[in-house]
Scaffold this active site. Structure first.
Site, PDB file in Angstrom:
ATOM      1  N   MET A 140     -11.493 -18.968  50.588  1.00 18.32           N
ATOM      2  CA  MET A 140     -11.865 -19.768  51.756  1.00 18.32           C
ATOM      3  C   MET A 140     -13.303 -20.220  51.546  1.00 18.32           C
ATOM      4  O   MET A 140     -14.199 -19.386  51.352  1.00 18.32           O
ATOM      5  CB  MET A 140     -11.735 -18.952  53.047  1.00 18.32           C
ATOM      6  N   ASP A 141     -13.519 -21.539  51.530  1.00 20.59           N
ATOM      7  CA  ASP A 141     -14.862 -22.085  51.347  1.00 20.59           C
ATOM      8  C   ASP A 141     -15.540 -22.223  52.701  1.00 20.59           C
ATOM      9  O   ASP A 141     -15.008 -22.878  53.615  1.00 20.59           O
ATOM     10  CB  ASP A 141     -14.796 -23.461  50.668  1.00 20.59           C
ATOM     11  N   LYS A 165     -11.160 -22.289  42.508  1.00 20.09           N
ATOM     12  CA  LYS A 165     -10.866 -23.187  41.384  1.00 20.09           C
ATOM     13  C   LYS A 165      -9.377 -23.225  41.049  1.00 20.09           C
ATOM     14  O   LYS A 165      -8.826 -24.281  40.743  1.00 20.09           O
ATOM     15  CB  LYS A 165     -11.690 -22.772  40.158  1.00 20.09           C
ATOM     16  N   GLY A 195     -19.959 -35.883  35.113  1.00 16.09           N
ATOM     17  CA  GLY A 195     -20.241 -36.408  36.449  1.00 16.09           C
ATOM     18  C   GLY A 195     -20.055 -37.913  36.497  1.00 16.09           C
ATOM     19  O   GLY A 195     -19.042 -38.447  36.027  1.00 16.09           O
ATOM     20  N   GLY A 250     -18.795 -40.105  33.516  1.00 14.95           N
ATOM     21  CA  GLY A 250     -17.432 -40.089  32.997  1.00 14.95           C
ATOM     22  C   GLY A 250     -17.133 -38.847  32.165  1.00 14.95           C
ATOM     23  O   GLY A 250     -17.657 -37.769  32.432  1.00 14.95           O
ATOM     24  N   THR A 301     -18.055 -30.990  45.475  1.00 14.56           N
ATOM     25  CA  THR A 301     -17.303 -29.725  45.387  1.00 14.56           C
ATOM     26  C   THR A 301     -15.830 -29.999  45.075  1.00 14.56           C
ATOM     27  O   THR A 301     -15.176 -30.767  45.776  1.00 14.56           O
ATOM     28  CB  THR A 301     -17.379 -28.937  46.718  1.00 14.56           C
ATOM     29  N   ASP A 331     -12.439 -29.621  39.541  1.00 16.63           N
ATOM     30  CA  ASP A 331     -11.097 -29.030  39.664  1.00 16.63           C
ATOM     31  C   ASP A 331     -10.042 -30.125  39.773  1.00 16.63           C
ATOM     32  O   ASP A 331      -8.951 -30.022  39.191  1.00 16.63           O
ATOM     33  CB  ASP A 331     -11.019 -28.134  40.905  1.00 16.63           C
ATOM     34  N   GLY A 383     -15.451 -31.266  51.202  1.00 20.09           N
ATOM     35  CA  GLY A 383     -14.508 -30.168  51.020  1.00 20.09           C
ATOM     36  C   GLY A 383     -13.766 -30.275  49.696  1.00 20.09           C
ATOM     37  O   GLY A 383     -13.656 -31.354  49.122  1.00 20.09           O
TER      38      GLY A 383
END
Ligand code: RIB
Length: 292
Positions: free
Chosen positions: A18-19, A46, A210, A213, A237, A241, A274
């Site tokens: 749980m973030d 992740k 990032g 690319g 965030t 993933d 999120g």
């Protein structure tokens, strides 16, 4: 290698947290208190993020992991089932679920502290876990559960012709035996620097950079470079993933297409707050590529 279909079966072995996300204009330096601008509780981890991303991007995913018996467990399980991820191998253990304390600043950059909880109890693979890995086209792992379990899963996957895709994050030194069983590694540029020559034996290495690319290095030394689509960044965030899950879902179509698909998915994931809530669907990724 297992027979490839248009809908690859993917076993994701990993964490689910749980973030607890606080937004602020500027992240505090040590000893400083700053005022926040918002707070949200969002299912993450992740493993779970990558499972949802792979399923939404076109895979058929089974999640292998653990939640606790606390107030977060039902919502964490629901985050997977709402996205049609298979949870037959999601176990419930006594004690707290994994949690992540996350601070997101005005530029969309984050700092994360993970407290493993139930994820640390993934110390053994059940017969059903092993059967799911053997039956899958791809095994996808990260490093938020015990390392020995990841190593055992990779060994079993290799023995059963299941392609092993590893996102070695949080980054750490890994035994050579584990690297020897990895077919595809997905790392960010900081992790690539820290791992250095450890990545040399891996046939396929994808480095995410990032907004710059991603780059790919194949077994024959072949290199590919994929620019990232330009987007308005809200929160990074879970973007890595999402990239990794989408890459797994598209891997059977070859590295060039997989990088394009994953790059669009990862960029879209930065446009909302999120982790699991920002993961795009197959249709959204296709639309982003069409309108590029
Ligand atoms: O990669 C982002 C994820 O890292 C978050 O969802 C958090 O739970 C941590 O696992």
């Amino acid at each position: 290698m297992a027979e490839k279909t248009d809908v690859p079966s993917i076993a994701v072995l990993g964490s689910i947290n749980m973030d607890l996300v606080a937004t602020t204009d500027r992240r505090p330096v040590p000893g400083e208190t700053v005022l926040g601008t918002g707070f949200a509780m969002v299912p993450g981890g992740k493993g779970s993020n990558q499972a949802i991303a792979a399923q939404r991007a076109g895979g058929a995913v089974q999640f292998l992991g653990a939640v606790g018996d606390d107030v977060f467990a039902a919502e964490l399980r629901r985050a997977l089932t709402d996205s049609s991820v298979g949870v037959e191998q999601l176990r419930t253990v006594a004690g707290p679920s994994g949690v992540a304390a996350i601070v997101v600043d005005g530029g969309g950059e984050n700092s994360i502290i993970v407290v493993g909880g139930a994820n640390t109890r993934m110390t053994e693979l059940t017969e059903a876990d092993l059967a799911a890995i053997a039956a899958a086209d791809i095994l996808l792992c990260q490093l938020e559960i015990p390392l020995d379990t990841v190593a055992a899963a990779a060994r079993h996957a290799r023995a059963n012709d299941t392609t092993v895709l590893l996102n070695p994050s949080p980054v750490q030194h890994l035994p050579a035996e584990l690297w020897a069983n990895v077919d595809v590694a997905v790392v960010n540029s900081g992790e690539a620097e820290q791992l250095g020559a450890d990545l040399d034996p891996v046939a396929h290495v994808v480095v995410t950079r990032g907004a710059d690319g991603a780059v790919y290095r194949g077994p024959d030394g072949r290199q590919l470079s994929q620019p990232s689509p330009r987007v308005e960044v809200v929160d990074t965030t879970g973007a890595g993933d999402t990239f990794t899950g989408a890459l797994a879902a598209a891997w059977h179509r070859g590295p060039e297409w997989a990088l394009t698909w994953a790059g669009a998915a990862g960029a879209l994931a930065t446009t909302k707050l999120g982790a699991s809530t920002s993961i795009p669907t197959e249709e959204e990724i296709s639309a982003a590529l069409t309108t590029k």
